[in-house]
Write an enzyme that holds these catalytic residues in place. Structure first.
Site, mmCIF file in Angstrom:
data_model
loop_
_atom_site.group_PDB
_atom_site.id
_atom_site.type_symbol
_atom_site.label_atom_id
_atom_site.label_comp_id
_atom_site.label_asym_id
_atom_site.label_seq_id
_atom_site.Cartn_x
_atom_site.Cartn_y
_atom_site.Cartn_z
ATOM 1 N N TYR A 100 -4.023 -2.509 11.853
ATOM 2 C CA TYR A 100 -3.784 -1.401 12.781
ATOM 3 C C TYR A 100 -2.762 -0.433 12.195
ATOM 4 C CZ TYR A 100 -2.414 1.341 16.793
ATOM 5 O OH TYR A 100 -2.138 2.406 17.622
ATOM 6 N N THR A 128 -3.016 -3.654 5.429
ATOM 7 C CA THR A 128 -2.742 -4.069 4.056
ATOM 8 C C THR A 128 -2.310 -2.858 3.211
ATOM 9 O OG1 THR A 128 -4.310 -5.892 4.175
ATOM 10 C CG2 THR A 128 -3.785 -5.083 1.990
ATOM 11 N N ASN A 155 -15.745 -3.143 10.684
ATOM 12 C CA ASN A 155 -15.101 -2.160 9.816
ATOM 13 C C ASN A 155 -15.406 -2.477 8.357
ATOM 14 O OD1 ASN A 155 -12.546 -2.723 7.989
ATOM 15 N ND2 ASN A 155 -12.461 -4.241 9.665
ATOM 16 N N LEU A 175 -13.385 -0.554 5.967
ATOM 17 C CA LEU A 175 -12.395 0.439 5.557
ATOM 18 C C LEU A 175 -12.080 0.369 4.071
ATOM 19 C CD1 LEU A 175 -10.096 0.102 8.665
ATOM 20 C CD2 LEU A 175 -11.204 2.224 7.924
ATOM 21 N N PHE A 209 -9.216 -1.215 2.505
ATOM 22 C CA PHE A 209 -7.791 -1.079 2.170
ATOM 23 C C PHE A 209 -7.384 0.383 1.991
ATOM 24 C CE2 PHE A 209 -7.130 -5.544 0.022
ATOM 25 C CZ PHE A 209 -7.257 -6.152 1.259
ATOM 26 N N ASN A 226 1.731 -7.100 4.804
ATOM 27 C CA ASN A 226 0.468 -7.635 4.298
ATOM 28 C C ASN A 226 0.136 -6.907 2.998
ATOM 29 O OD1 ASN A 226 -2.540 -7.717 3.984
ATOM 30 N ND2 ASN A 226 -2.422 -8.957 5.839
ATOM 31 N N SER A 261 -10.293 -10.018 2.828
ATOM 32 C CA SER A 261 -11.063 -8.881 3.324
ATOM 33 C C SER A 261 -12.430 -8.857 2.654
ATOM 34 C CB SER A 261 -10.343 -7.566 3.030
ATOM 35 O OG SER A 261 -11.197 -6.469 3.315
ATOM 36 N N ASN A 290 -14.216 -6.232 2.374
ATOM 37 C CA ASN A 290 -14.539 -4.837 2.083
ATOM 38 C C ASN A 290 -14.036 -4.333 0.737
ATOM 39 O OD1 ASN A 290 -15.787 -4.535 4.653
ATOM 40 N ND2 ASN A 290 -13.745 -4.413 5.564
ATOM 41 N N THR A 291 -13.374 -5.195 -0.038
ATOM 42 C CA THR A 291 -13.018 -4.893 -1.422
ATOM 43 C C THR A 291 -13.838 -5.817 -2.304
ATOM 44 O OG1 THR A 291 -10.765 -4.180 -0.873
ATOM 45 C CG2 THR A 291 -11.174 -4.890 -3.140
ATOM 46 N N LYS A 350 -3.696 -15.343 3.859
ATOM 47 C CA LYS A 350 -4.721 -15.039 4.868
ATOM 48 C C LYS A 350 -6.102 -15.315 4.294
ATOM 49 C CE LYS A 350 -5.940 -11.695 8.420
ATOM 50 N NZ LYS A 350 -5.510 -10.441 9.089
ATOM 51 N N ASN A 407 -9.425 -13.842 8.747
ATOM 52 C CA ASN A 407 -9.804 -12.440 8.651
ATOM 53 C C ASN A 407 -11.125 -12.228 9.385
ATOM 54 O OD1 ASN A 407 -9.917 -9.699 7.653
ATOM 55 N ND2 ASN A 407 -8.707 -10.369 5.899
ATOM 56 N N TYR A 447 -5.792 -7.845 17.334
ATOM 57 C CA TYR A 447 -5.908 -6.427 17.035
ATOM 58 C C TYR A 447 -7.097 -5.836 17.781
ATOM 59 C CZ TYR A 447 -7.045 -2.157 14.308
ATOM 60 O OH TYR A 447 -7.374 -0.892 13.914
#
Length: 362
Positions: free
Chosen positions: A64, A86, A111, A113, A115, A139, A173, A175-176, A215, A244, A316
């Protein structure tokens, strides 16, 4: 029940796309438009975890407040602690927009996103302005195009050591590309060796011990959980954060949005993340702290994370739907649970249902 303020705020924010709405909520916290609404302090909710004294067990999860813009404002909403990031060493834009999707029928969010953040320097300057006793975790992650991802995590430790109350190494995550590969046994050993060596050097320099948490994802196999537990216990790690977002789309009602790629969070993540939490608690024993994350939307779901084995909990995405009064409502509700259960500390619930959750399939 959602307050009138929260209901009106949600109606207004939902007129905007999710990323714009997120930015507006940050602006509202910055300007004081969102009033402070903490719950009454209750010593039964206070916890000491990894050497830190938490006034209550509820925290705001990373994601957030990526750039450390409003950590103290979040604490005034009733959270016992908050986690920024992060953050990566260099600023990066993240993945192309649109990259956040509301699944309103499911009280969920997807999401991708990637990072997106303003980098270490910007976050550091803001954190330097915060009160020293504010319970703010940092983070840390790696840049998408990094040639040495482990070095990026080490840089996070060194950059923020004097301002962080704790660190979270985010290797989960989705998303990376390739980031979750760091959860593999040998990679994780190398990461923790480097990160914790840097922490030891900074502790010797500063005379101050800062806990480091790891995490992890909820999508691990039983073998993957075994490997992480083994490596975590072989290092002086201070705790785990489980978990996560998930790549699973099981049980969603909003089938149109479910096709979007990225990590799913919110209410549908509760069961999967709680199973992973309990399985990890069984593996690491009672001593290593665990923060439970995923689908916390009420005092009862927060308490169930604790029953499954969590020391602390974070939320969150459920706040997207319930509004800024949610943390205070949960903390007040946890006090009521202490009354109902006739317990002197919320910690008395810990582990009472670990077996119930750990025996379920991932």
């Amino acid at each position: 029940m959602m307050s009138l303020f929260s209901a009106l705020g949600r109606k207004g924010l939902f007129l905007f796309d999710p990323e714009t709405a997120h930015g507006l909520s940050i602006a509202a916290l910055k300007t004081g438009l969102v009033p402070a609404c903490p719950a009454k302090a209750d010593p039964r909710l206070a916890q000491t975890v990894a050497g830190l004294a938490f006034p209550n067990p509820l925290g705001m999860a990373a994601g957030y407040d990526k750039n450390a813009e409003v950590p103290e404002a979040l604490l005034r909403l009733g959270f016992g602690f908050t986690e920024i990031g992060t953050v990566t060493p260099r600023a990066q834009a993240g993945n192309p927009k649109p990259r956040i999707f509301r699944l309103i029928e499911d009280d969920a969010v997807i999401n991708r996103l990637g990072f997106n953040n303003e980098g270490h320097a910007a976050a550091l300057q803001r954190l330097k302005a915060c009160k020293r006793d504010a319970l703010i975790g940092v983070n840390i992650g790696a840049n998408k195009d990094s040639e040495d991802r482990i070095a990026d995590y080490v840089a996070g430790i060194r950059t923020f050591y004097d301002v962080a109350r704790y660190f979270t190494a985010n290797i989960s995550s989705p998303n990376t590309p390739g980031l979750r590969d760091l959860q593999a046994k040998e990679s994780l050993h190398a990461l923790l060796s480097a990160v914790l060596a840097a922490r030891a050097e900074e502790q010797a320099r500063s005379g101050r011990a800062v806990p480091v948490f790891l995490k992890i994802a909820p999508d691990l196999t039983e073998e993957g959980l075994d490997d992480i537990a083994e490596v975590a216990l072989a290092h002086p790690l201070d705790g785990l954060i489980v978990s996560n977002t998930t790549l699973s789309r099981d049980g969603l009602r909003d089938t149109r949005q479910a096709g979007e790629s990225g990590g799913l969070s919110g209410k549908p993540l509760f069961e999967k993340s709680t199973i992973a939490l309990a399985k990890m608690r069984r593996r690491v024993g009672e001593t290593l702290p665990i923060i439970g994350v995923g689908g916390v939307s009420s005092a009862e779901t927060a308490a169930e994370k604790i029953r499954a084995g969590a020391n602390l909990v974070q939320l969150y995405s459920c706040m997207v739907y319930a509004g800024p009064t949610l943390p205070g409502e949960i903390v007040t509700g946890l006090s009521r649970i202490c009354d109902r259960e006739q317990i002197g500390s919320i910690a008395a619930l810990r582990g009472t249902r670990t077996a119930h959750w750990a025996d379920r399939a991932l």
